[in-house]
Design a protein around this motif. Sequence first.
Motif: not given
Length: 296
Positions: A64-69, A247-249
Amino acid sequence: MKALKNVDLYVMLAPGILFFLVFSYFPMAWIFIAFQDFKIGQGIFGSAFVGFKHFAALFQDPYFYTILRNTVLISFYKLLFGFPVPIILALAMNEIRHRLALRFIQSVVYLPHFLSWAVVATLMISIFSFDTGILNDFLKLLGFEPIAFLSDSSSFRTMLVASDIWKGAGWGTILYLAALTGIDTHLYEAARIDGASKLRQMWHISLPGIQPTMTLLLILSMGSLINADFEQILLMYSPAVYGVADVIQTYVYRVGLGQLRLSYTTAVGLFQSVVSFLLVYSANRLARKMGGDSIW
């Protein structure tokens, strides 16, 4: 009776209100499934309530922190490099006096905005593809090695930002040109009489004149800082660049629809929406305190 006099305006307003009701407000009822172990067969009323279970899983997932970054970095790069482009274009086009040249430049600048991301992605792949791209075919003819523009982690974000600027600059230019038409022409005449150059006129008259528009668009852009363009990335990326482009989406799309983890991905989307709202709210308050211009 006064309301009946404006019935034509209400009729024109109705489709817009209906659009937001159907696609923005009605889906909010399904936010509740972020707090459930939602099962399609059991429905929203039959699924078990689990509280913040999915939010806890979200923050414990290292990916999750990868996609948030990735989301923040891609959006930040687009804002950093893309925000000044329509301002510069509008200031330059505002100085063009030849009508035919101005119309040609406007058409060239505005056209990409009206192309869908499906069309733009197809163009990007046709030009920059490693195997069949026109640019790499040209490089091969010159004796150079082909470059993996769209499948190399070091260049993919650059391609995303560049294509977004090319597609979106025209819309921003329209807004800034409209703001420039509202500036009193007597200010420019007085500046010319005082011997001010074109650059001085832009700096002391044009830029302050469009500053409220700049502030408004900057505040709205802050809301997309954690909301990278889903359609653009989905159409252009591949598993080779997931590490820098997921990314998140796109993560919600793959996990939510691919693995049917609907409650989990709803929790991800709710987190994203809350953060976006807080960014817009904070940017609006900061703008109001610093200069007085804000959305509300």
